[in-house]
Design a protein around this motif. Structure first.
Motif, short mmCIF file in Angstrom:
data_model
loop_
_atom_site.label_atom_id
_atom_site.label_comp_id
_atom_site.label_asym_id
_atom_site.label_seq_id
_atom_site.Cartn_x
_atom_site.Cartn_y
_atom_site.Cartn_z
N LEU A 129 0.77 -1.28 -0.08
CA LEU A 129 -0.21 -0.09 0.00
C LEU A 129 0.89 1.35 -0.07
CD1 LEU A 129 -2.97 1.01 -0.16
CD2 LEU A 129 -2.85 1.13 2.36
N ALA A 130 1.94 1.27 0.78
CA ALA A 130 2.80 2.55 0.74
C ALA A 130 3.42 2.78 -0.53
CB ALA A 130 3.94 2.31 1.90
N ASP A 131 3.54 1.84 -1.37
CA ASP A 131 4.23 1.91 -2.62
C ASP A 131 3.39 2.47 -3.89
OD1 ASP A 131 6.75 1.62 -1.47
OD2 ASP A 131 6.54 -0.52 -1.70
N LEU A 132 2.04 2.37 -3.60
CA LEU A 132 1.14 2.44 -4.59
C LEU A 132 0.07 3.80 -4.71
CD1 LEU A 132 -0.90 -1.22 -4.03
CD2 LEU A 132 0.81 -0.40 -6.04
N ALA A 153 1.08 10.52 -11.99
CA ALA A 153 1.16 9.63 -10.82
C ALA A 153 1.71 8.28 -11.38
CB ALA A 153 -0.31 9.28 -10.04
N ALA A 154 1.37 8.15 -12.60
CA ALA A 154 1.63 6.57 -13.11
C ALA A 154 3.26 6.60 -13.56
CB ALA A 154 0.89 6.37 -14.45
N GLU A 198 3.47 2.64 -9.38
CA GLU A 198 2.30 1.65 -9.82
C GLU A 198 0.75 2.46 -9.30
OE1 GLU A 198 2.55 -2.45 -9.54
OE2 GLU A 198 4.34 -2.18 -8.28
N ILE A 199 -0.32 2.29 -10.19
CA ILE A 199 -1.62 2.89 -10.08
C ILE A 199 -2.35 1.65 -9.51
CG2 ILE A 199 -3.56 3.92 -10.59
CD1 ILE A 199 -1.24 5.85 -10.63
N LEU A 200 -3.31 1.59 -8.29
CA LEU A 200 -4.22 0.55 -8.13
C LEU A 200 -5.72 1.36 -8.24
CD1 LEU A 200 -4.77 -2.12 -7.02
CD2 LEU A 200 -4.58 -1.21 -4.50
#
Length: 194
Positions: free
Chosen positions: A16-19, A56-57, A61-63
């Motif tokens: 989560l912290a990296d997305l 952001a992309a 990574e985008i979730l």
């Protein structure tokens, strides 16, 4: 077109912290509980948000998330068609909560909006019942029920839902607390890793 990449809830929780998380639900649904750090960009505003999402992309990574995963899959396909790679959260926020992961609720969000799928079922069912009841007075009213049935078939075949788009614009799907407007959300999205 191939299905979008997907992360299950435990994979997403661990990373989560990296997305950069984008929640495509209506603002009222978002306010009732969302993944920590998620940015609310309603599905019908995705094209407007594209420049910020592209930025952001480029930074990671985008979730993309929604209530169950259907709208986020549609959003990922739309983004892929525009050159942005994104993954969807399998099971959406419902699956996230079912695994015991935290959902963030803004202070003052005392009410809980129904999930969009539930709202669509209620509206469609009410329209069908109304068409059938009024059809007893005049057979032409049965066309209302037929129209809803046709809309549901079209929705299933195209994996879209016009009724959800309309319901998403209604006041009860807007948060009662002061929520950031889309421009503020996009500014925060651009600054996410900057």
């Amino acid at each position: 077109m191939n299905p979008p990449a997907a992360l299950d809830t435990d994979q997403a929780h661990a990373r989560l912290a990296d997305l950069t998380v984008i929640d495509v639900r209506a603002p009222g649904e978002y306010a009732s509980g969302h993944l920590p750090g998620a940015h609310n960009v309603p599905l019908d505003r995705l094209h407007h948000a594209l420049p910020a999402i592209e930025e952001a992309a480029g930074q990671g990574e985008i979730l993309v998330v929604c209530a169950s995963g259907t709208r986020s899959e549609n959003a990922c396909r739309t983004l892929a068609g525009l050159g942005v790679t994104a993954a969807t959260l399998t099971g959406g926020t419902s699956g996230w909560a079912a695994r015991g992961h935290e959902l963030h609720c803004p202070e003052g969000a005392a009410r809980s909006a129904w999930a969009m799928e539930r709202q669509v079922r209620l509206a469609a069912g009410a329209l069908v019942m109304t068409g059938l009841a009024l059809g007893l007075l005049h057979p032409a009213w049965q066309l209302l029920s037929a129209g809803v049935a046709g809309g549901l078939v079209f929705s299933a075949l195209t994996n879209t839902c016009g009724m959800a788009v309309v319901l998403g614009k209604l006041p009860y799907n807007r948060p009662r607390t002061a929520a950031p407007d889309l421009d503020a959300t996009l500014a925060a999205l651009r600054q996410r890793r900057g």
